[in-house]
Design an enzyme around this catalytic site. Structure first.
Site, PDB file in Angstrom:
ATOM      1  N   GLU A 274     -65.260  63.106  10.703  1.00 36.54           N
ATOM      2  CA  GLU A 274     -65.093  64.558  10.555  1.00 36.54           C
ATOM      3  C   GLU A 274     -63.799  64.961  11.216  1.00 36.54           C
ATOM      4  OE1 GLU A 274     -68.082  67.074  12.333  1.00 36.54           O
ATOM      5  OE2 GLU A 274     -69.721  66.197  11.167  1.00 36.54           O
ATOM      6  N   GLU A 328     -70.320  77.245   5.220  1.00 33.74           N
ATOM      7  CA  GLU A 328     -71.789  77.155   5.236  1.00 33.74           C
ATOM      8  C   GLU A 328     -72.363  78.347   5.986  1.00 33.74           C
ATOM      9  OE1 GLU A 328     -73.144  72.913   6.053  1.00 33.74           O
ATOM     10  OE2 GLU A 328     -70.975  72.662   6.172  1.00 33.74           O
ATOM     11  N   LYS A 331     -75.012  78.282   9.162  1.00 34.78           N
ATOM     12  CA  LYS A 331     -74.745  77.582  10.416  1.00 34.78           C
ATOM     13  C   LYS A 331     -74.792  78.578  11.562  1.00 34.78           C
ATOM     14  CE  LYS A 331     -72.986  73.272   9.842  1.00 34.78           C
ATOM     15  NZ  LYS A 331     -72.075  72.235  10.344  1.00 34.78           N
ATOM     16  N   GLU A 337     -67.872  78.196  13.037  1.00 33.78           N
ATOM     17  CA  GLU A 337     -68.813  77.220  12.470  1.00 33.78           C
ATOM     18  C   GLU A 337     -69.093  77.472  10.986  1.00 33.78           C
ATOM     19  OE1 GLU A 337     -70.531  74.414  13.579  1.00 33.78           O
ATOM     20  OE2 GLU A 337     -68.995  74.458  15.129  1.00 33.78           O
TER      21      GLU A 337
END
Ligand SMILES: *[C@@H]1O[C@H](CO)[C@@H](O)[C@H](O)[C@H]1NC(C)=O
Ligand SMILES: *[C@@H]1O[C@H](CO)[C@@H](O)[C@H](O)[C@H]1NC(C)=O
Ligand SMILES: *[C@@H]1O[C@H](CO)[C@@H](O)[C@H](O)[C@H]1NC(C)=O
Ligand SMILES: *[C@@H]1O[C@H](CO)[C@@H](O)[C@H](O)[C@H]1NC(C)=O
Length: 472
Positions: A274, A328, A331, A337
């Site tokens: 990542e 997303e 999250k 985030e």
């Protein structure tokens, strides 16, 4: 009868790339170059279906993806897609996986063998950032990895499917200067050494989640933004060995190499499982904005595809999985985030960066137009149209008939005996016809769709010796 509407595809816009010199674009991908993959996280309630996601990845030229589970719908969608997949065993299963090989046997059977090889699973991330799991699953990690590997071996899958586990950079006690890199002492004997030994013996890679963003955001007064974003900067000299670093990413990776070397495991390769930069954040998350995210990810892609290594390991090219495919929305935590995605759930790009060697070269070329070579066609994207091999054969056949009939595609080369008759498959013939139609329509938005039976690609399709026209 299918309805061939000319609907605008949201995936078309990003492809309107200003490519100039086409020939140069295809010389750069050497086997030495690192690879770019992407993390497909799904902590959201507004994402496209997995089969649409597969099409999106293909359209973008991305052929490696990492998942956070073994979701059946997702793994099925990747079947026969040509995209390599890293799956994950979630942290919650580590204690069971560690204590019971019959559990990992069943897990591998139900979650891996069932999909492989149609779905090209290439790795299993056993847990994620286990050392910082609040449930303290660290002691289960290596036994779980070993059991998963043993279960794969029983099915002769251990050579094709590698077992690893992504570490957070916080596994390091020291990371600056890079040459002083060392693992946290309390982790070394219980887990780091046994894990590195396992990775070496099984010919696997260490997986590392590395975020220069965190280091920058916490020390924006000390770390130059240009250094964090791979932009021009004076560089930072490592006081330990005198090596000069031109970016923070390289320094973070080398801190891990140094930590491994200190334990005599410097030979184990590293994959960056990542890395990314958020396009939005809270007011205290310095640097979280779209321009910076585009610089970081875009420059990282160029850096990785150039094939060059880090100052400590100049010959070791890196495989990197960007974080992440989508924003997303479910999250938790700070605003950043929910804003790491390269794409909105609508599949629209959050910002435009190259993701393949062809695009990198196209972009670089377009910045320096060679005089006298710029023609009126120079702004057209170098793209082709191919059939979706996973589509129902009946519908593909209907679409092929339409393209060759009313659609006006040139289908003579796919007639028996002609140059593109072989390979004689529905997919190959439909691809030829769809591409001919698409080129004749000057690659206008919506002309490579055929109700979902076709999609745009940025590399010349390969079917036998058949040459696909580009319309130039
Ligand atoms: C398959 O994986 C899922 C999610 O990781 C897990 O809940 C399930 O128990 C697994 N199946 C078996 C038979 O272990
Ligand atoms: C910790 O374990 C509990 C019980 O198994 C589980 O409900 C919870 O989701 C776990 N938390 C994390 C962060 O994994
Ligand atoms: C986690 O487990 C390890 C090993 O069992 C133990 O030494 C450590 O104290 C535990 N940490 C926490 C926070 O519970
Ligand atoms: C990198 O490769 C070059 C050419 O093969 C070689 O001369 C050099 O010693 C290598 N460097 C390292 C650090 O392995």
């Amino acid at each position: 009868m299918l309805c061939f509407s000319q609907r605008q595809s949201s995936m078309m816009a990003p492809l309107a790339f200003p490519f100039l010199l086409l020939l140069l674009s295809f010389s750069a991908s050497s086997s030495e170059a690192g690879s770019i993959g992407i993390n497909y996280g799904r902590v959201a309630n507004d994402l496209p279906t997995p089969s649409k996601v597969v099409e999106l990845l293909k359209t973008q030229g991305l052929n490696r993806v990492k998942l956070y589970d073994t979701d059946a719908t997702v793994l099925s969608a990747f079947a026969n897609s040509g995209i390599k997949v890293v799956v994950a065993m979630p942290n919650e299963l580590l204690s069971k996986a560690a204590s019971d090989e019959s559990f990992t046997d069943a897990w591998v059977q139900a979650n891996i063998s069932k999909y492989y090889p149609a779905t090209q699973i290439e790795g299993i991330a056993v847990g994620n950032e286990v050392f910082v799991d609040p449930n303290n699953t660290t002691k289960f990690l290596v036994p779980a990895m070993k059991n998963v590997h043993a279960s794969l071996s029983k099915q002769n899958l251990d050579a094709a499917i590698k077992v690893s586990s992504p570490l957070a950079l916080s596994a390091l006690q020291s990371s600056f200067p890079a040459s002083s890199g060392s693992f946290k002492s309390e982790l070394v004997e219980p887990v780091i050494k046994p894990m590195l030994e396992f990775l070496r013996q099984t010919d696997s890679h260490l997986m590392l989640n590395a975020y220069p963003f965190f280091a920058y955001a916490a020390n924006a007064d000390k770390i130059s933004l240009d250094y964090a974003l791979f932009r021009d900067n004076p560089g930072v000299v490592d006081s330990g060995n005198g090596l000069k670093y031109s970016n923070l990413f390289d320094a973070q990776i080398d801190a891990v190499f140094a930590a491994m070397s200190a334990l005599q495991y410097g030979d184990v390769p590293v994959t960056v499982s990542e890395t990314g930069w958020p396009s939005a954040g809270d007011s205290n998350e310095v640097g979280a904005k779209p321009e910076n995210a585009a610089s970081y990810n875009g420059n990282l892609v160029k850096r990785v595809l150039s094939g060059s290594g880090t100052p400590l390991k100049p010959n070791a090219s890196l495989d990197v999985f960007l974080f992440a495919l989508f924003n997303e929305n479910l999250k938790t935590g700070p605003t950043s985030e929910r804003n790491y995605g390269l794409f909105y759930p609508s599949e629209k790009k959050v910002y435009d960066i190259p993701l393949t060697a062809e695009q990198v070269n196209g972009v670089q070329k377009s910045q320096v137009p060679p005089s006298g070579r710029v023609s009126t066609t120079s702004n057209r994207g170098q793209t082709w149209c191919v059939a979706n091999g996973g589509y129902s054969p009946e519908k593909l056949k209907d679409a092929l008939d339409y393209a060759c009939g009313e659609g006006g595609a040139d289908c003579t080369p796919i007639q028996p005996g002609a140059t593109c008759y072989n390979p004689n498959t529905l997919e190959a013939h439909a691809s030829y016809a769809f591409n001919s139609y698409y080129q004749k329509k000057a690659r206008a938005a919506g002309t490579c769709d055929f109700a979902g039976a076709a999609y745009v690609v940025t590399q010349p399709p390969k079917y036998g010796n058949c040459e696909f026209p580009t319309g130039y």
